[in-house]
Design an enzyme around this catalytic site. Structure first.
Site, PDB file in Angstrom:
ATOM      1  N   SER A 105       0.795  -1.231   0.000  1.00  0.00           N
ATOM      2  CA  SER A 105       0.000   0.000   0.000  1.00  0.00           C
ATOM      3  C   SER A 105       0.822   1.273   0.000  1.00  0.00           C
ATOM      4  CB  SER A 105      -0.932  -0.003   1.213  1.00  0.00           C
ATOM      5  OG  SER A 105      -0.188  -0.159   2.401  1.00  0.00           O
TER       6      SER A 105
ATOM      7  N   HIS B  70      -5.147  -2.712  -3.312  1.00  0.00           N
ATOM      8  CA  HIS B  70      -4.553  -1.766  -4.269  1.00  0.00           C
ATOM      9  C   HIS B  70      -4.358  -2.369  -5.648  1.00  0.00           C
ATOM     10  CE1 HIS B  70      -3.792   1.379  -1.289  1.00  0.00           C
ATOM     11  NE2 HIS B  70      -3.647   0.369  -0.452  1.00  0.00           N
TER      12      HIS B  70
ATOM     13  N   LYS C 119     -11.121   2.101  -2.694  1.00  0.00           N
ATOM     14  CA  LYS C 119     -10.043   2.574  -3.562  1.00  0.00           C
ATOM     15  C   LYS C 119     -10.574   2.611  -5.005  1.00  0.00           C
ATOM     16  CE  LYS C 119      -6.977   1.045   0.030  1.00  0.00           C
ATOM     17  NZ  LYS C 119      -7.057   2.251   0.877  1.00  0.00           N
TER      18      LYS C 119
HETATM   19  C1  LIG Z   1      -3.756  -2.813   1.839  1.00  0.00           C
HETATM   20  C2  LIG Z   1      -4.975  -2.307   2.530  1.00  0.00           C
HETATM   21  N1  LIG Z   1      -5.847  -3.176   3.055  1.00  0.00           N
HETATM   22  C3  LIG Z   1      -6.957  -2.771   3.696  1.00  0.00           C
HETATM   23  C4  LIG Z   1      -7.250  -1.439   3.843  1.00  0.00           C
HETATM   24  C5  LIG Z   1      -8.473  -1.031   4.602  1.00  0.00           C
HETATM   25  O1  LIG Z   1      -9.501  -0.703   3.741  1.00  0.00           O
HETATM   26  P1  LIG Z   1     -10.728   0.225   4.232  1.00  0.00           P
HETATM   27  O2  LIG Z   1     -10.308   1.630   3.979  1.00  0.00           O
HETATM   28  O3  LIG Z   1     -11.865  -0.210   3.371  1.00  0.00           O
HETATM   29  O4  LIG Z   1     -10.977  -0.069   5.663  1.00  0.00           O
HETATM   30  C6  LIG Z   1      -6.391  -0.498   3.297  1.00  0.00           C
HETATM   31  C7  LIG Z   1      -6.703   0.934   3.450  1.00  0.00           C
HETATM   32  O5  LIG Z   1      -5.894   1.755   3.740  1.00  0.00           O
HETATM   33  C8  LIG Z   1      -5.231  -0.930   2.624  1.00  0.00           C
HETATM   34  O6  LIG Z   1      -4.358  -0.050   2.104  1.00  0.00           O
END
Ligand SMILES: Cc1ncc(COP(=O)(O)O)c(C=O)c1O
Length: 404
Positions: free
Chosen positions: A183, A211, A242
């Site tokens: 991320s 992502h 996203k």
């Molecule tokens: C790799 C990853 N997984 C999960 C999440 C969490 O997603 P959400 O914003 O829907 O809680 C994020 C968000 O920053 C992320 O970057």
């Protein structure tokens, strides 16, 4: 001595260090958007080069209309948990739709991507071991921490280290857990190698495609599609916040795995279901994502421009090969000064650092809501600020990277 339980480090400490250098980088409110892809912050019109709205769908009129319609029909909340009163037919349609899109047998929708990853706790029982990439997202780490099994970290993307860990750690059940695209630094997990190790050691492979959903693969179905491994997934988790321009999360994979977590994961069972407006927005976004591959092409084109433009002025964007463009700095004070210079020049990027990342960094993203003019402005701002601050750079322009 009495300790204040609320006074514990984290982002607040980082913010205090930055404030001492006159940098105010966090919790800055966006006040609105212009029609030509600019954001309004602090009364100024700026290029928002820090958003995860990769395909530019969060403000698409069709997505907004779908959300409004659902709001009118179902109300603002489902007012209960999914197993009891909190499931609406939209959830079921979305689950079938996204499972099909990801090439998986089944899917279960969660209220956020974070909660989708917390569901992993239910798969890590006593005697089990989770093998977790050292740079995994906080939500994967927390999901595993809530489990009762053991967690072993392997060096980031290092298949040899993972093999050694798998060979030496006694375990009843094994999980290998990784981000698909990481991320913060935008590099891609070695999925084929991970899959082969999972098969060899009889482990389940869990990939967070937050992502890469909508970004990688010919259809935009993410890393499993790009690697040709859709039919070998054990569990894919993802977020709607996203590329799908909404909010919510999902777990997808073979029906048996999804059903177990749907019933057993506390983050799915003991929380109100996804608001209908968010489900409708995600459903509509999936239709657009499939019908308009040009959005993904534009995202890639702008990513290439950004990587090439920054590398041409000697700023290293490795290890990323994706629209997440990282630029590293020796410490947070220097990254903060650069961030402040960019903001002053009308370009807002994300300022991130340890422990969320391995180093102090600016994380830059453009989306399909931007165009070449926005990319040009970002590169110009970087050039001017780097000149002014005499930022150390490679003596020669750095060669282009291959975009994934
Ligand atoms: C790799 C990853 N997984 C999960 C999440 C969490 O997603 P959400 O914003 O829907 O809680 C994020 C968000 O920053 C992320 O970057």
């Amino acid at each position: 001595m009495v300790v204040d339980p609320f006074a514990k480090g984290g982002l607040q400490d980082a913010e205090a260090v930055l404030r001492a250098h006159g940098v105010d980088a966090y919790f800055r409110a966006v006040e609105g958007w212009t029609d030509d892809g600019f954001a309004v912050l602090g009364g100024r019109t700026v290029v928002m080069a820090g958003s995860n709205d990769y395909l530019g769908l969060s403000r698409d009129p069709r997505v907004i209309a779908a959300a409004v319609e659902a709001l009118g029909r179902y109300g603002a909340s489902v007012s209960g948990s999914r197993p009891l009163n909190g499931t609406v037919d939209l959830h079921e349609r979305l689950e079938a739709r996204i499972a099909g899109f990801l090439g998986q047998e089944a899917a279960a929708v969660a209220t956020t991507g974070f909660q989708a990853n917390l569901a992993l706790a239910a798969a890590l029982g006593p005697g089990d071991v989770a093998f977790s990439d050292a740079r995994n997202h906080a939500s994967l780490i927390d999901g595993l921490r809530l489990g009762t099994g053991k967690i072993l970290t392997y060096r980031h993307g290092d298949l040899d280290h993972l093999r050694r860990r798998l060979t030496t750690a006694p375990a009843e059940g094994r999980l290998i857990v990784t981000d698909g695209v990481f991320s913060m630094e935008g590099d891609v997990a070695p999925l084929r190698g991970l899959r082969d190790l999972a098969d060899e050691f009889d482990a389940k492979l869990i990939v967070d495609s937050a992502h890469d959903l909508g970004v990688l693969g010919t259809r935009g179905a993410g890393l499993h599609e790009a690697a040709g491994l859709e039919d070998r997934a054990d569990l894919i988790t993802a977020t709607f916040s996203k590329a799908l321009g909404s909010t919510g999360g999902v777990i997808a994979g073979p029906a048996a795995n999804v059903t177990r977590l749907r019933y057993n994961a506390r983050s799915l069972v003991f929380s109100a279901g996804l608001p209908p407006a968010s489900a409708a927005a995600a459903l509509q976004a999936l239709d657009i994502l499939e019908a308009e591959p040009q959005r993904r092409e534009r995202l890639r084109r702008l990513a290439r421009l950004l990587h090439d433009g920054l590398r041409a002025i000697g700023l290293d964007t490795r290890p990323s090969t994706t629209p997440i463009v990282p630029v590293a700095f020796p410490d947070m004070a220097q990254a903060g000064a650069f961030w402040a210079g960019l903001t002053e020049a009308g370009v807002v990027v994300n300022l991130v650092g340890p422990p969320a990342t391995s180093r102090a960094m600016l994380r830059v993203t453009l989306t399909a809501a931007h165009d070449e003019g926005h990319a040009e402005r970002v590169i110009q701002a970087f050039t001017r600020v780097a000149d002014r601050l005499r930022t150390p750079r490679a003596a020669q322009p750095l060669p282009p990277v291959e975009i994934s």
